[in-house]
Design a protein around this motif. Structure first.
Motif, PDB file in Angstrom:
ATOM      1  N   VAL A  27      45.312 -75.284 -65.481  1.00  0.00           N
ATOM      2  CA  VAL A  27      44.195 -75.327 -65.576  1.00  0.00           C
ATOM      3  C   VAL A  27      43.572 -74.790 -64.270  1.00  0.00           C
ATOM      4  O   VAL A  27      44.047 -75.400 -63.188  1.00  0.00           O
ATOM      5  N   THR A  29      39.847 -73.082 -62.259  1.00  0.00           N
ATOM      6  CA  THR A  29      38.754 -73.107 -62.363  1.00  0.00           C
ATOM      7  C   THR A  29      38.016 -71.820 -61.365  1.00  0.00           C
ATOM      8  O   THR A  29      37.186 -71.678 -61.282  1.00  0.00           O
ATOM      9  N   TYR A  53      38.910 -72.838 -66.870  1.00  0.00           N
ATOM     10  CA  TYR A  53      37.698 -73.645 -67.122  1.00  0.00           C
ATOM     11  C   TYR A  53      36.702 -73.473 -66.127  1.00  0.00           C
ATOM     12  O   TYR A  53      36.966 -73.926 -65.022  1.00  0.00           O
ATOM     13  N   SER A  56      33.414 -75.560 -64.154  1.00  0.00           N
ATOM     14  CA  SER A  56      33.893 -76.862 -63.597  1.00  0.00           C
ATOM     15  C   SER A  56      34.765 -77.789 -64.569  1.00  0.00           C
ATOM     16  O   SER A  56      34.933 -77.286 -65.762  1.00  0.00           O
ATOM     17  N   LEU A  57      34.928 -78.571 -64.131  1.00  0.00           N
ATOM     18  CA  LEU A  57      35.820 -79.798 -64.710  1.00  0.00           C
ATOM     19  C   LEU A  57      34.772 -80.930 -64.766  1.00  0.00           C
ATOM     20  O   LEU A  57      34.120 -81.262 -64.053  1.00  0.00           O
ATOM     21  N   HIS A  64      33.645 -85.781 -70.727  1.00  0.00           N
ATOM     22  CA  HIS A  64      34.643 -84.730 -71.093  1.00  0.00           C
ATOM     23  C   HIS A  64      34.200 -84.199 -72.354  1.00  0.00           C
ATOM     24  O   HIS A  64      33.493 -84.633 -73.255  1.00  0.00           O
ATOM     25  N   THR A  68      34.321 -78.586 -70.341  1.00  0.00           N
ATOM     26  CA  THR A  68      34.386 -79.104 -69.172  1.00  0.00           C
ATOM     27  C   THR A  68      35.218 -80.306 -69.207  1.00  0.00           C
ATOM     28  O   THR A  68      34.840 -81.446 -69.305  1.00  0.00           O
ATOM     29  N   PRO A  69      36.759 -80.162 -69.284  1.00  0.00           N
ATOM     30  CA  PRO A  69      37.414 -81.430 -69.680  1.00  0.00           C
ATOM     31  C   PRO A  69      37.675 -82.102 -68.383  1.00  0.00           C
ATOM     32  O   PRO A  69      37.446 -81.639 -67.378  1.00  0.00           O
ATOM     33  N   LEU A  71      40.552 -83.920 -66.519  1.00  0.00           N
ATOM     34  CA  LEU A  71      41.853 -83.586 -66.590  1.00  0.00           C
ATOM     35  C   LEU A  71      42.793 -84.491 -67.346  1.00  0.00           C
ATOM     36  O   LEU A  71      43.803 -84.203 -68.160  1.00  0.00           O
ATOM     37  N   TRP A  74      42.452 -84.180 -71.010  1.00  0.00           N
ATOM     38  CA  TRP A  74      43.334 -83.080 -71.254  1.00  0.00           C
ATOM     39  C   TRP A  74      44.702 -82.880 -71.424  1.00  0.00           C
ATOM     40  O   TRP A  74      45.261 -82.801 -72.466  1.00  0.00           O
ATOM     41  N   THR A 103      40.200 -88.086 -60.752  1.00  0.00           N
ATOM     42  CA  THR A 103      41.233 -88.100 -61.612  1.00  0.00           C
ATOM     43  C   THR A 103      42.426 -88.860 -61.139  1.00  0.00           C
ATOM     44  O   THR A 103      43.207 -89.348 -62.384  1.00  0.00           O
TER      45      THR A 103
END
Length: 164
Positions: A27, A29, A53, A56-57, A64, A68-69, A71, A74, A103
């Motif tokens: 993943v 950015t 992505y 942003s995340l 979520h 913009t997941p 993580l 995801w 995270t």
């Protein structure tokens, strides 16, 4: 970021007898898929799945979305069944201290492990390796606090390593 890091991971595990990766999910950015794909080492080109992505995340599960997941969610949705023989290695270096810590905390707080192993570039301000280059992309923590965080992950059953 990108292919060189994946090559390092591949080479390290190769030393210990891991000859084949079935899949790698990346993943990103910062890089467009086309740019990233050019950096993947030859033997891994057919196993790396890159998901871009930008911009942003998400910072938490409540934020979520598909674009913009968050993580860990995801990973939960894309990983093989926890009962499979699959091994989930998660490298985290998105240069957003708040996102990375959110995270890592989420992963630590779950009843079951989302990942088997974490490589995390925990950019702490008190780390002599973090030069002025990192600026506001560091967290206000000491090396001791960082090591404590990794120890807690290990005590929860996640192999956790600092990734620099």
């Amino acid at each position: 970021p990108g292919g060189p890091s994946i090559g390092w991971v591949h080479n390290m595990w190769h030393r210990y007898g891991v000859e084949k990766w079935e899949q790698m999910f990346v993943v990103g950015t910062q890089q467009a898929k086309e740019t990233f794909t050019k950096t993947i080492p030859g033997p891994l080109k057919n196993v790396v799945n890159y998901y871009e992505y930008r911009p942003s995340l998400a910072m938490s599960p409540k934020d979520h979305s598909e674009m913009t997941p968050f993580l860990p969610l995801w990973i939960l949705r894309n990983r093989p069944s926890p009962n499979s023989d699959s091994y989930v290695l998660f490298t985290m270096d998105v240069d957003s201290p708040q996102l990375e810590e959110a995270t890592a905390l989420f992963i630590m707080e779950q009843d079951a492990n989302i990942v088997d192993e974490v490589l995390w570039e925990h950019n702490v301000r008190g780390n002599y390796l973090m030069s002025d280059y990192f600026g506001d992309r560091t967290v206000d923590a000491t090396l001791r606090e960082s090591y404590q965080f990794f120890l807690l992950m290990r005590q929860r059953g996640v192999r956790a390593h600092s990734w620099v």
